[in-house]
Write a protein that holds these residues in place. Structure first.
Motif, PDB file in Angstrom:
ATOM      1  N   ILE A   1       0.832  -1.211   0.000  1.00  0.00           N
ATOM      2  CA  ILE A   1       0.000   0.000   0.000  1.00  0.00           C
ATOM      3  C   ILE A   1       0.863   1.256   0.000  1.00  0.00           C
ATOM      4  O   ILE A   1       0.508   2.255  -0.648  1.00  0.00           O
ATOM      5  N   ALA A   2       2.002   1.220   0.665  1.00  0.00           N
ATOM      6  CA  ALA A   2       2.928   2.364   0.597  1.00  0.00           C
ATOM      7  C   ALA A   2       3.383   2.566  -0.852  1.00  0.00           C
ATOM      8  O   ALA A   2       3.423   3.701  -1.343  1.00  0.00           O
ATOM      9  N   ALA A   3       3.707   1.472  -1.543  1.00  0.00           N
ATOM     10  CA  ALA A   3       4.124   1.573  -2.945  1.00  0.00           C
ATOM     11  C   ALA A   3       2.990   2.101  -3.821  1.00  0.00           C
ATOM     12  O   ALA A   3       3.212   2.958  -4.686  1.00  0.00           O
ATOM     13  N   LEU A   4       1.779   1.624  -3.600  1.00  0.00           N
ATOM     14  CA  LEU A   4       0.634   2.128  -4.372  1.00  0.00           C
ATOM     15  C   LEU A   4       0.399   3.613  -4.120  1.00  0.00           C
ATOM     16  O   LEU A   4       0.028   4.364  -5.028  1.00  0.00           O
ATOM     17  N   THR A   5       0.633   4.043  -2.893  1.00  0.00           N
ATOM     18  CA  THR A   5       0.455   5.459  -2.558  1.00  0.00           C
ATOM     19  C   THR A   5       1.506   6.308  -3.265  1.00  0.00           C
ATOM     20  O   THR A   5       1.193   7.390  -3.788  1.00  0.00           O
ATOM     21  N   ILE A   6       2.746   5.829  -3.293  1.00  0.00           N
ATOM     22  CA  ILE A   6       3.792   6.552  -4.034  1.00  0.00           C
ATOM     23  C   ILE A   6       3.405   6.644  -5.502  1.00  0.00           C
ATOM     24  O   ILE A   6       3.493   7.718  -6.113  1.00  0.00           O
ATOM     25  N   TYR A   7       2.945   5.544  -6.071  1.00  0.00           N
ATOM     26  CA  TYR A   7       2.499   5.570  -7.460  1.00  0.00           C
ATOM     27  C   TYR A   7       1.398   6.610  -7.655  1.00  0.00           C
ATOM     28  O   TYR A   7       1.460   7.440  -8.563  1.00  0.00           O
ATOM     29  N   ASP A   8       0.401   6.572  -6.793  1.00  0.00           N
ATOM     30  CA  ASP A   8      -0.725   7.488  -6.919  1.00  0.00           C
ATOM     31  C   ASP A   8      -0.279   8.951  -6.848  1.00  0.00           C
ATOM     32  O   ASP A   8      -0.746   9.786  -7.617  1.00  0.00           O
ATOM     33  N   MET A   9       0.628   9.237  -5.949  1.00  0.00           N
ATOM     34  CA  MET A   9       1.050  10.625  -5.766  1.00  0.00           C
ATOM     35  C   MET A   9       2.023  11.090  -6.840  1.00  0.00           C
ATOM     36  O   MET A   9       2.172  12.295  -7.053  1.00  0.00           O
ATOM     37  N   CYS A  10       2.685  10.152  -7.534  1.00  0.00           N
ATOM     38  CA  CYS A  10       3.684  10.519  -8.542  1.00  0.00           C
ATOM     39  C   CYS A  10       3.240  10.254  -9.977  1.00  0.00           C
ATOM     40  O   CYS A  10       3.951  10.619 -10.915  1.00  0.00           O
ATOM     41  N   LYS A  11       2.089   9.640 -10.167  1.00  0.00           N
ATOM     42  CA  LYS A  11       1.673   9.236 -11.513  1.00  0.00           C
ATOM     43  C   LYS A  11       1.492  10.408 -12.473  1.00  0.00           C
ATOM     44  O   LYS A  11       1.579  10.226 -13.680  1.00  0.00           O
ATOM     45  N   SER A  12       1.268  11.608 -11.949  1.00  0.00           N
ATOM     46  CA  SER A  12       1.137  12.759 -12.846  1.00  0.00           C
ATOM     47  C   SER A  12       2.464  13.084 -13.536  1.00  0.00           C
ATOM     48  O   SER A  12       2.470  13.723 -14.589  1.00  0.00           O
ATOM     49  N   LEU A  13       3.581  12.612 -12.969  1.00  0.00           N
ATOM     50  CA  LEU A  13       4.886  12.815 -13.606  1.00  0.00           C
ATOM     51  C   LEU A  13       5.065  11.893 -14.805  1.00  0.00           C
ATOM     52  O   LEU A  13       5.630  12.279 -15.823  1.00  0.00           O
ATOM     53  N   ASP A  14       4.587  10.650 -14.661  1.00  0.00           N
ATOM     54  CA  ASP A  14       4.770   9.657 -15.710  1.00  0.00           C
ATOM     55  C   ASP A  14       3.977   8.404 -15.341  1.00  0.00           C
ATOM     56  O   ASP A  14       4.052   7.935 -14.206  1.00  0.00           O
ATOM     57  N   LYS A  15       3.263   7.855 -16.286  1.00  0.00           N
ATOM     58  CA  LYS A  15       2.448   6.655 -16.028  1.00  0.00           C
ATOM     59  C   LYS A  15       3.266   5.365 -16.078  1.00  0.00           C
ATOM     60  O   LYS A  15       2.751   4.296 -15.795  1.00  0.00           O
ATOM     61  N   ARG A  16       4.544   5.443 -16.429  1.00  0.00           N
ATOM     62  CA  ARG A  16       5.370   4.239 -16.554  1.00  0.00           C
ATOM     63  C   ARG A  16       6.019   3.811 -15.239  1.00  0.00           C
ATOM     64  O   ARG A  16       6.840   2.894 -15.227  1.00  0.00           O
ATOM     65  N   ILE A  17       5.654   4.390 -14.139  1.00  0.00           N
ATOM     66  CA  ILE A  17       6.185   3.995 -12.831  1.00  0.00           C
ATOM     67  C   ILE A  17       5.787   2.537 -12.577  1.00  0.00           C
ATOM     68  O   ILE A  17       4.655   2.140 -12.858  1.00  0.00           O
ATOM     69  N   LYS A  18       6.730   1.762 -12.045  1.00  0.00           N
ATOM     70  CA  LYS A  18       6.474   0.337 -11.792  1.00  0.00           C
ATOM     71  C   LYS A  18       6.645   0.000 -10.314  1.00  0.00           C
ATOM     72  O   LYS A  18       7.562   0.491  -9.665  1.00  0.00           O
ATOM     73  N   ILE A  19       5.768  -0.851  -9.825  1.00  0.00           N
ATOM     74  CA  ILE A  19       5.892  -1.419  -8.477  1.00  0.00           C
ATOM     75  C   ILE A  19       6.402  -2.844  -8.669  1.00  0.00           C
ATOM     76  O   ILE A  19       5.792  -3.633  -9.399  1.00  0.00           O
ATOM     77  N   THR A  20       7.533  -3.157  -8.028  1.00  0.00           N
ATOM     78  CA  THR A  20       8.153  -4.463  -8.250  1.00  0.00           C
ATOM     79  C   THR A  20       8.670  -5.068  -6.945  1.00  0.00           C
ATOM     80  O   THR A  20       8.783  -4.386  -5.927  1.00  0.00           O
ATOM     81  N   ASN A  21       8.994  -6.335  -7.036  1.00  0.00           N
ATOM     82  CA  ASN A  21       9.779  -7.046  -6.033  1.00  0.00           C
ATOM     83  C   ASN A  21       9.211  -6.950  -4.612  1.00  0.00           C
ATOM     84  O   ASN A  21       9.941  -6.738  -3.657  1.00  0.00           O
ATOM     85  N   VAL A  22       7.908  -7.127  -4.484  1.00  0.00           N
ATOM     86  CA  VAL A  22       7.283  -7.178  -3.158  1.00  0.00           C
ATOM     87  C   VAL A  22       7.605  -8.539  -2.567  1.00  0.00           C
ATOM     88  O   VAL A  22       7.336  -9.567  -3.195  1.00  0.00           O
TER      89      VAL A  22
END
Length: 161
Positions: free
Chosen positions: A121-142
Motif C-alpha cells: 500500500i505504501a508503494a501504491l500510494t507513491i504511485y498514486d502521488m507521482c503518476k502525474s509525472l509519468d504513467k510508466r512507474i512500476k511497483i516491483t519485487n514485493v
C-alpha cells in the motif's frame, strides 16, 4: 487435502484456529520497490512532486494498511499490532525507491501479511502521488525478507536484514 492448513478433508475453506498456540513476540519485515522512468527520477529525488510530501503520505498509508490487513485478506487473523515502521531508501542507480516495512506484535500468529500489505500500500500510494509525472512507474519485487517468532523461529530470506 489435509496438507493444506486452510482446507478441511472435504476441501472447504476455513480460518485456522490459533487459540492453542503460545503467545510469542513476532516480527516480520517486507520490502517493495517503486521504479521510475529515468527522466522523472530527479524530481522524485528532490521530492518536487505536485501532490506534496509523497513519502509522509505513503508512510501513513502503509501503517493504516498493516492495521487493516485482516479486513483485506479473507483468512487473516486480526492482530494486536504493537509497532509498524516504514523506511524509504532512494536507489539512484536503479531510479527507484526501496520501501522496507516492519510489523511487530505479541500474539499467536505471525505478522508477515501485515508487513507485505504495508509495503504494498505504501508503494501504491507513491504511485498514486507521482503518476502525474509519468504513467510508466512500476511497483516491483514485493517480498518478505525476515520473520521471527512462533514455531518456525527466525527466518532470514535476505542477508541485508
Amino acid at each position: 487435502m489435509a496438507d493444506f492448513t486452510h482446507l478441511d478433508q472435504k476441501g472447504n475453506l476455513f480460518m485456522v484456529d490459533v487459540g492453542e498456540k503460545p503467545y510469542t513476540e513476532r516480527i516480520a519485515i517486507a520490502k517493495a520497490e517503486v521504479v521510475f522512468p529515468e527522466e522523472v527520477y530527479p524530481k522524485v529525488l528532490s521530492q518536487d512532486i505536485p501532490k506534496g510530501d509523497f513519502l509522509a503520505c505513503a508512510k501513513v498509508a502503509g501503517i493504516l494498511a498493516a492495521k487493516k490487513t485482516s479486513e483485506l485478506i479473507p483468512l487473516c487473523h486480526p492482530l494486536p499490532i504493537t509497532k509498524v515502521d516504514l523506511q524509504f531508501k532512494f536507489i539512484p542507480e536503479k531510479f527507484s525507491i526501496e520501501i522496507e516495512g516492519m510489523v511487530k506484535t505479541v500474539g499467536q500468529t505471525g505478522v508477515e501479511m501485515e508487513a507485505l500489505t504495508a509495503v504494498s500500500i505504501a508503494a501504491l500510494t507513491i504511485y498514486d502521488m507521482c503518476k502525474s509525472l509519468d504513467k510508466r512507474i512500476k511497483i516491483t519485487n514485493v517480498r518478505l525478507v525476515y520473520k521471527t517468532g512462533g514455531k518456525s523461529g527466525e527466518v532470514v530470506l535476505e542477508k541485508s536484514v
